[in-house]
Design a protein around this motif. Structure first.
Motif, PDB file in Angstrom:
ATOM      1  N   SER A 335       0.850  -1.197   0.000  1.00  0.00           N
ATOM      2  CA  SER A 335       0.000   0.000   0.000  1.00  0.00           C
ATOM      3  C   SER A 335       0.884   1.245   0.000  1.00  0.00           C
ATOM      4  CB  SER A 335      -0.909   0.023   1.226  1.00  0.00           C
ATOM      5  OG  SER A 335      -0.174   0.316   2.397  1.00  0.00           O
ATOM      6  N   MET A 336       0.355   2.345  -0.529  1.00  0.00           N
ATOM      7  CA  MET A 336       1.127   3.586  -0.593  1.00  0.00           C
ATOM      8  C   MET A 336       1.507   4.063   0.803  1.00  0.00           C
ATOM      9  SD  MET A 336       0.333   6.986  -2.837  1.00  0.00           S
ATOM     10  CE  MET A 336       1.553   8.306  -2.904  1.00  0.00           C
ATOM     11  N   ALA A 337       0.591   3.894   1.778  1.00  0.00           N
ATOM     12  CA  ALA A 337       0.876   4.320   3.152  1.00  0.00           C
ATOM     13  C   ALA A 337       2.043   3.522   3.739  1.00  0.00           C
ATOM     14  CB  ALA A 337      -0.367   4.144   4.020  1.00  0.00           C
ATOM     15  N   ALA A 338       2.028   2.199   3.523  1.00  0.00           N
ATOM     16  CA  ALA A 338       3.095   1.350   4.072  1.00  0.00           C
ATOM     17  C   ALA A 338       4.429   1.647   3.399  1.00  0.00           C
ATOM     18  CB  ALA A 338       2.722  -0.118   3.910  1.00  0.00           C
ATOM     19  N   TRP A 339       4.438   1.802   2.063  1.00  0.00           N
ATOM     20  CA  TRP A 339       5.681   2.139   1.366  1.00  0.00           C
ATOM     21  C   TRP A 339       6.225   3.483   1.841  1.00  0.00           C
ATOM     22  CZ3 TRP A 339       2.626   0.363  -3.396  1.00  0.00           C
ATOM     23  CH2 TRP A 339       2.914  -0.971  -3.690  1.00  0.00           C
ATOM     24  N   SER A 340       5.322   4.453   2.035  1.00  0.00           N
ATOM     25  CA  SER A 340       5.751   5.784   2.487  1.00  0.00           C
ATOM     26  C   SER A 340       6.354   5.708   3.890  1.00  0.00           C
ATOM     27  CB  SER A 340       4.573   6.758   2.475  1.00  0.00           C
ATOM     28  OG  SER A 340       4.068   6.924   1.165  1.00  0.00           O
ATOM     29  N   LEU A 341       5.741   4.922   4.768  1.00  0.00           N
ATOM     30  CA  LEU A 341       6.252   4.770   6.137  1.00  0.00           C
ATOM     31  C   LEU A 341       7.640   4.125   6.126  1.00  0.00           C
ATOM     32  CD1 LEU A 341       5.574   5.152   9.160  1.00  0.00           C
ATOM     33  CD2 LEU A 341       4.661   2.811   9.144  1.00  0.00           C
ATOM     34  N   LEU A 342       7.779   3.056   5.333  1.00  0.00           N
ATOM     35  CA  LEU A 342       9.088   2.402   5.247  1.00  0.00           C
ATOM     36  C   LEU A 342      10.135   3.316   4.596  1.00  0.00           C
ATOM     37  CD1 LEU A 342       8.058  -1.246   4.270  1.00  0.00           C
ATOM     38  CD2 LEU A 342       9.149  -0.508   6.403  1.00  0.00           C
ATOM     39  N   ALA A 343       9.715   4.102   3.609  1.00  0.00           N
ATOM     40  CA  ALA A 343      10.632   5.074   2.995  1.00  0.00           C
ATOM     41  C   ALA A 343      11.101   6.095   4.027  1.00  0.00           C
ATOM     42  CB  ALA A 343       9.956   5.778   1.816  1.00  0.00           C
ATOM     43  N   ALA A 344      10.178   6.500   4.918  1.00  0.00           N
ATOM     44  CA  ALA A 344      10.543   7.444   5.979  1.00  0.00           C
ATOM     45  C   ALA A 344      11.556   6.819   6.943  1.00  0.00           C
ATOM     46  CB  ALA A 344       9.287   7.887   6.740  1.00  0.00           C
ATOM     47  N   PHE A 345      11.328   5.582   7.358  1.00  0.00           N
ATOM     48  CA  PHE A 345      12.277   4.901   8.250  1.00  0.00           C
ATOM     49  C   PHE A 345      13.629   4.682   7.565  1.00  0.00           C
ATOM     50  CE2 PHE A 345       8.557   3.415  10.854  1.00  0.00           C
ATOM     51  CZ  PHE A 345       8.996   3.946  12.049  1.00  0.00           C
ATOM     52  N   MET A 346      13.583   4.354   6.268  1.00  0.00           N
ATOM     53  CA  MET A 346      14.825   4.197   5.508  1.00  0.00           C
ATOM     54  C   MET A 346      15.587   5.524   5.468  1.00  0.00           C
ATOM     55  SD  MET A 346      15.238   2.763   1.596  1.00  0.00           S
ATOM     56  CE  MET A 346      14.490   1.164   1.921  1.00  0.00           C
ATOM     57  N   GLY A 347      14.855   6.608   5.236  1.00  0.00           N
ATOM     58  CA  GLY A 347      15.472   7.937   5.236  1.00  0.00           C
ATOM     59  C   GLY A 347      16.066   8.286   6.584  1.00  0.00           C
TER      60      GLY A 347
END
Length: 430
Positions: A335-347
């Protein structure tokens, strides 16, 4: 004028702001290639969805060129001055938007990345070295944090902005207009507003020499063999040898720099391809990737100064392991929300390790050799673009999958963090 030179962010605020604007513009120039160029691969140049080796070529070439420039940029700046190389870096960026706009084949894009690599290697290096010259010795983590915040927030924003402009005006037109504005502004400001900071670097060296003299008089002989070797005036080849083979801590930090770029190569090449394969639009994919860039950039305002206060090792190792977890997890959600959250943690993981690695290298370097030792580190770090792109491309080619690169990067980030954990002792920052 030189008698009035003082170190410190407050004392040199105007020039530090100018250098932060420079690195922001350098980040915009890099960011404009982040999501639109991989998107162009198939739509404009007919690269098949599984032509992974052709796709990774533009990042491979960029990494090779930028790494080579980083290696010599610090050394050249000690001879010719920071500002002169900054201006040259912007002049070398001028062909980039034209090559992309008029590209007849994918090889034109690869050539554009040669010039972008030259620009990034010179301009980003000079902007950072200049700010380290201007700041106090105990502000290295803060300076690295400010520098990388400015640069990588711009990378994230430019990726999203150019994806939006590409939908409105077309991909080539968007990159031509955006690129010329950014490069033109960078060049004009470098010529009219930026000062050369070698006098501040020389003052750092005098302070260092005085401290060494006082320590020797007090019979204090601290520091390991690797540090003693850096006390002599060294050639670039000697600096490379020490940083790559001899100094245990610098070797660990340089391999860490190499491997952490695997994450960025993954985000640059395979994350847009993966997200588009999961039915995300170019703008949606660039939005998720922008979260990674903006969080990475903004969080360094916290993590850079934190490393000055609490030490480097825990932040570096924790950042590597957080990136390892998020890289592997990215292909487990849908989901876009999950990908965005993981992208934030990766960042955030990148924010923990990125400015801290540079500050740690500076900790182990004498002021008069700092630009060269940082150049060696930045060579290995950006060589990670080339090595990462090649390895990820080969892996995707042989598995016919964009999923396996995410697993590979996760494993490499875990092992690299472990190396740093074993090599660096908990350290009092001075």
């Amino acid at each position: 004028m030189h008698n009035q030179i003082m170190h410190g962010i407050k004392a040199n605020l105007n020039q530090i702001v100018q250098q932060l604007i420079q690195v922001f513009l350098v980040g915009l120039a890099l960011g404009m290639t982040r999501t639109v160029v991989p998107g162009l691969a198939e739509s404009e140049f007919g690269l098949a969805a599984n032509a992974f080796m052709s796709l990774v070529m533009f990042v491979f070439v960029f990494g090779l060129v930028k790494a080579s420039m980083n290696l010599v940029a610090g050394h050249l700046s000690e001879q010719y001055g920071r500002r002169r190389l900054l201006v040259v870096g912007w002049l070398l960026a001028l062909p980039v938007p034209f090559l992309i706009y008029y590209a007849q084949s994918w090889s034109w894009i690869v050539w554009a990345m040669v010039f972008l690599g030259l620009n990034q290697g010179l301009c980003w290096s000079m902007a950072l070295n200049s700010k380290l010259d201007l700041a106090k010795a105990n502000q290295k983590g803060l300076i690295n944090g400010l520098n990388e915040f400015s640069g990588y927030a711009a990378v994230g924003l430019a990726g999203w902005m150019t994806a939006y402009l590409a939908e409105v005006y077309g991909a080539r037109e968007a990159l031509l207009g955006f690129g010329l504005v950014v490069i033109g502004l960078g060049l004009v400001l470098a010529i009219w507003k930026v000062l050369d900071t070698r006098p501040w670097s020389n003052l750092h060296q005098r302070h260092y020499d005085n401290n060494q003299h006082n320590q020797s008089q007090n019979n204090q002989h601290h520091g390991d063999d690797g540090e003693k070797q850096t006390e002599q005036k060294q050639s670039l080849a000697q600096a490379f040898k020490i940083g790559t083979f001899q100094h245990k801590q610098l070797v660990a930090l340089n391999q860490a720099g190499l491997v952490e770029k695997f994450i960025d190569a993954l985000v640059w090449i395979f994350m847009p391809v993966y997200l588009i394969s999961q039915t995300q639009t170019l703008v949606q994919a660039s939005g998720i990737i922008a979260v990674y860039g903006v969080v990475w950039g903004a969080s360094q305002l916290i993590t850079g100064p934190a490393s000055d206060k609490f030490g480097r090792r825990a932040l570096i190792v924790g950042g590597f392991w957080l990136c390892a977890i998020t890289s592997i997890s990215f292909v487990w959600v849908d989901s876009m929300a999950a990908w965005s959250l993981l992208a934030a943690f990766m960042g955030f993981g990148m924010a923990m390790l990125y400015p801290t690695l540079g500050a740690a290298v500076a900790d182990y370097s004498q002021p008069k050799q700092r630009a060269s030792m940082l150049g060696v580190y930045r060579f290995w770090r950006d060589f990670g673009y080339a090595a990462g792109a090649l390895l990820l491309g080969l892996l995707a080619f042989y598995t016919s999958s964009v999923v396996w690169p995410f697993y590979f990067v996760g494993a490499m980030m875990f092992l690299s963090g472990l190396w740093v954990y074993l090599a660096l002792k908990p350290q009092k920052i001075v």
